[in-house]
Scaffold this motif. Structure first.
Motif, short mmCIF file in Angstrom:
data_model
loop_
_atom_site.label_atom_id
_atom_site.label_comp_id
_atom_site.label_asym_id
_atom_site.label_seq_id
_atom_site.Cartn_x
_atom_site.Cartn_y
_atom_site.Cartn_z
N GLY A 27 0.81 -1.21 0.00
CA GLY A 27 0.00 0.00 0.00
C GLY A 27 0.84 1.26 0.00
N LEU A 28 1.71 1.39 -1.03
CA LEU A 28 2.62 2.54 -1.14
C LEU A 28 2.30 3.35 -2.38
CD1 LEU A 28 5.98 0.60 -0.49
CD2 LEU A 28 4.31 1.43 1.20
N ARG A 29 2.79 4.57 -2.40
CA ARG A 29 2.72 5.40 -3.61
C ARG A 29 3.90 5.04 -4.50
NH1 ARG A 29 1.44 9.63 -1.58
NH2 ARG A 29 -0.51 10.13 -2.65
N ARG A 30 3.71 5.07 -5.81
CA ARG A 30 4.80 4.79 -6.75
C ARG A 30 5.07 6.02 -7.62
NH1 ARG A 30 5.51 1.95 -11.99
NH2 ARG A 30 3.27 1.76 -12.17
N TYR A 31 6.30 6.49 -7.58
CA TYR A 31 6.75 7.57 -8.46
C TYR A 31 7.61 6.95 -9.53
CZ TYR A 31 9.43 11.55 -10.20
OH TYR A 31 10.04 12.47 -11.01
N HIS A 32 7.14 6.98 -10.77
CA HIS A 32 7.85 6.39 -11.90
C HIS A 32 8.42 7.54 -12.73
CE1 HIS A 32 9.02 3.84 -15.09
NE2 HIS A 32 7.90 3.83 -15.78
N ALA A 33 9.74 7.72 -12.70
CA ALA A 33 10.35 8.87 -13.34
C ALA A 33 10.05 8.96 -14.83
CB ALA A 33 11.87 8.84 -13.11
N ASP A 34 9.88 7.81 -15.49
CA ASP A 34 9.60 7.84 -16.92
C ASP A 34 8.32 8.59 -17.24
OD1 ASP A 34 11.89 6.48 -17.49
OD2 ASP A 34 10.94 4.61 -18.11
N THR A 35 7.33 8.54 -16.34
CA THR A 35 6.07 9.22 -16.62
C THR A 35 6.21 10.74 -16.55
OG1 THR A 35 5.31 9.13 -14.32
CG2 THR A 35 4.73 7.27 -15.75
N ARG A 36 7.33 11.23 -16.06
CA ARG A 36 7.58 12.68 -16.00
C ARG A 36 8.52 13.14 -17.11
NH1 ARG A 36 4.90 10.21 -11.73
NH2 ARG A 36 4.15 11.78 -10.26
N THR A 37 8.86 12.26 -18.04
CA THR A 37 9.85 12.58 -19.07
C THR A 37 9.54 13.88 -19.79
OG1 THR A 37 10.38 10.25 -19.44
CG2 THR A 37 10.92 11.80 -21.22
N TRP A 38 8.32 14.00 -20.31
CA TRP A 38 8.01 15.17 -21.14
C TRP A 38 7.79 16.41 -20.30
CZ3 TRP A 38 9.78 13.89 -25.49
CH2 TRP A 38 9.72 12.54 -25.89
N ALA A 39 7.28 16.27 -19.09
CA ALA A 39 7.19 17.42 -18.20
C ALA A 39 8.59 17.94 -17.86
CB ALA A 39 6.44 17.03 -16.92
N HIS A 40 9.52 17.02 -17.64
CA HIS A 40 10.90 17.43 -17.37
C HIS A 40 11.52 18.08 -18.60
CE1 HIS A 40 11.42 14.35 -13.85
NE2 HIS A 40 10.62 15.34 -13.55
N ARG A 41 11.25 17.53 -19.76
CA ARG A 41 11.80 18.13 -20.99
C ARG A 41 11.25 19.54 -21.20
NH1 ARG A 41 15.11 15.66 -24.10
NH2 ARG A 41 15.52 13.43 -23.81
N ASP A 42 9.99 19.74 -20.86
CA ASP A 42 9.43 21.09 -20.99
C ASP A 42 10.12 22.05 -20.03
OD1 ASP A 42 7.66 20.43 -23.00
OD2 ASP A 42 5.99 20.01 -21.63
N ARG A 43 10.45 21.58 -18.84
CA ARG A 43 11.18 22.43 -17.91
C ARG A 43 12.57 22.76 -18.45
NH1 ARG A 43 11.20 20.40 -11.79
NH2 ARG A 43 12.66 22.17 -11.76
N ALA A 44 13.23 21.78 -19.04
CA ALA A 44 14.56 22.01 -19.60
C ALA A 44 14.49 22.98 -20.78
CB ALA A 44 15.18 20.69 -20.04
N LEU A 45 13.45 22.86 -21.59
CA LEU A 45 13.28 23.79 -22.72
C LEU A 45 13.05 25.21 -22.21
CD1 LEU A 45 11.01 21.68 -25.09
CD2 LEU A 45 13.39 22.34 -25.51
N ALA A 46 12.25 25.35 -21.18
CA ALA A 46 12.00 26.68 -20.63
C ALA A 46 13.27 27.32 -20.08
CB ALA A 46 10.94 26.59 -19.52
N ALA A 47 14.20 26.46 -19.64
CA ALA A 47 15.49 26.94 -19.13
C ALA A 47 16.53 27.06 -20.23
CB ALA A 47 15.99 26.01 -18.03
N HIS A 48 16.12 26.82 -21.49
CA HIS A 48 17.01 26.90 -22.66
C HIS A 48 18.18 25.93 -22.55
CE1 HIS A 48 14.67 30.42 -23.74
NE2 HIS A 48 14.94 30.96 -22.55
N HIS A 49 17.92 24.74 -22.01
CA HIS A 49 18.95 23.72 -21.91
C HIS A 49 19.34 23.29 -23.33
CE1 HIS A 49 20.86 19.87 -21.08
NE2 HIS A 49 20.89 20.18 -19.79
N GLU A 50 20.63 23.41 -23.64
CA GLU A 50 21.09 23.21 -25.02
C GLU A 50 20.74 21.83 -25.57
OE1 GLU A 50 25.28 23.29 -27.62
OE2 GLU A 50 25.23 24.00 -25.54
N ALA A 51 21.01 20.78 -24.79
CA ALA A 51 20.75 19.42 -25.27
C ALA A 51 19.26 19.17 -25.43
CB ALA A 51 21.36 18.40 -24.33
N ALA A 52 18.44 19.75 -24.55
CA ALA A 52 16.99 19.59 -24.65
C ALA A 52 16.47 20.27 -25.91
CB ALA A 52 16.31 20.15 -23.42
N VAL A 53 16.98 21.45 -26.19
CA VAL A 53 16.56 22.17 -27.40
C VAL A 53 16.97 21.40 -28.65
CG1 VAL A 53 16.91 24.28 -28.76
CG2 VAL A 53 16.63 24.42 -26.26
#
Length: 275
Positions: A27-53
């Motif tokens: 009865g635990l919560r599961r945080y699966h990092a893969d499900t945040r992939t595109w949300a994280h990429r959007d954050r990197a794009l907003a920060a103008h991360h070169e590799a993300a762009v």
């Protein structure tokens, strides 16, 4: 952050399976990092991360033809670590959270200490077997092999606890043995309703992941074109059933596998059992 159990490791090590089974059992919560992939990429794009762009601007065929060092940079393997920290810090303190993914590096765990941490490292033979099962193209295959090496180097150099996985033993049981104390101590979901809510939360995260992918300007198709294997929301601790359906919005009714039902569960001396 004593409510966090960190489970990292290489691709193909079985992290997702172990995390899901432990989450259901206890009865635990599961945080699966893969499900945040595109949300994280959007954050990197907003920060103008070169590799993300660069990842977003290259056509997919050309992107995956790049050298493996460039693929590794565009994977944001290390850049996503602080984002994982932000995500997990924002989660409720109860019940325990199993946070898993390749981005769970020893550096991430040190930045946000949890109750326990463990990394799963597959043998070369098992890695190749699991990657072959995914039927990857040359680019993703090269990236996953490189990620496996990077992660193993990080774990061994840091002295972080790890478990070698060769496919001959039950990895879930071994992780449960190593984490026996925090898993027993909890906190756990308080009843079947909370268990079902946690399963729904994980299923909705998977839907959001697919929606994030198809929301990219270079992606072809719609979320409804993709099928997902949703976790059965019957809330039985030992259930491992999946329900395959289109990766669109989940209906309000519980997603229940054939032959299962959302029945109540009672707490007994041996744990949760059908009432």
């Amino acid at each position: 952050m004593r409510h966090v159990l960190w489970l990292g490791g290489a691709p193909g090590a079985g992290k997702s399976t172990v995390a899901e089974r432990l989450a259901r059992r206890y009865g635990l919560r599961r945080y699966h990092a893969d499900t945040r992939t595109w949300a994280h990429r959007d954050r990197a794009l907003a920060a103008h991360h070169e590799a993300a762009v660069r990842f977003e601007t290259l056509p997919p065929d050309e992107r995956w033809a790049r050298p493996v060092d460039e693929l590794l940079a565009m994977s944001l393997h290390r850049a996503r670590g602080p984002m994982v920290v932000d995500d997990v810090r924002a989660l409720p303190s109860a019940p325990l959270t199993v946070a898993e993914g390749t981005t769970m590096t020893p550096a991430v765990a040190r930045a946000l200490p949890g109750r326990a941490a463990l990394w799963l490292l597959p043998t070369p033979e098992l890695l190749e077997k699991r990657l072959a099962e995914r039927e990857l193209g040359p680019g993703p295959l090269a990236l996953y092999r490189r990620l496996a090496l990077e992660i193993e180097d990080e774990v061994r150099e840091s002295g972080a606890p790890f478990l070698t996985v060769d496919g001959t033993t039950d990895t879930t049981e071994e992780v449960a043995r190593r984490w026996a104390h925090p898993l027993a101590e909890g906190p756990h979901a308080e009843g079947p309703a909370e268990r079902r809510a946690l399963l729904r939360e994980a299923n909705e995260a998977a839907v959001a992941q697919v929606a994030g992918y198809f929301g990219r300007p270079w992606a072809d198709g719609e979320p409804g074109d993709r099928e997902l294997a949703f976790s059965c929301e019957c809330a039985a601790p030992g259930c491992t059933a999946k329900v395959t359906r289109a990766a669109t919005r989940i209906p309000a009714a519980p997603v229940i596998a054939a032959g299962h039902r959302a029945r109540p569960f009672a707490q007994g001396p041996e744990g949760i059992s059908p009432s």
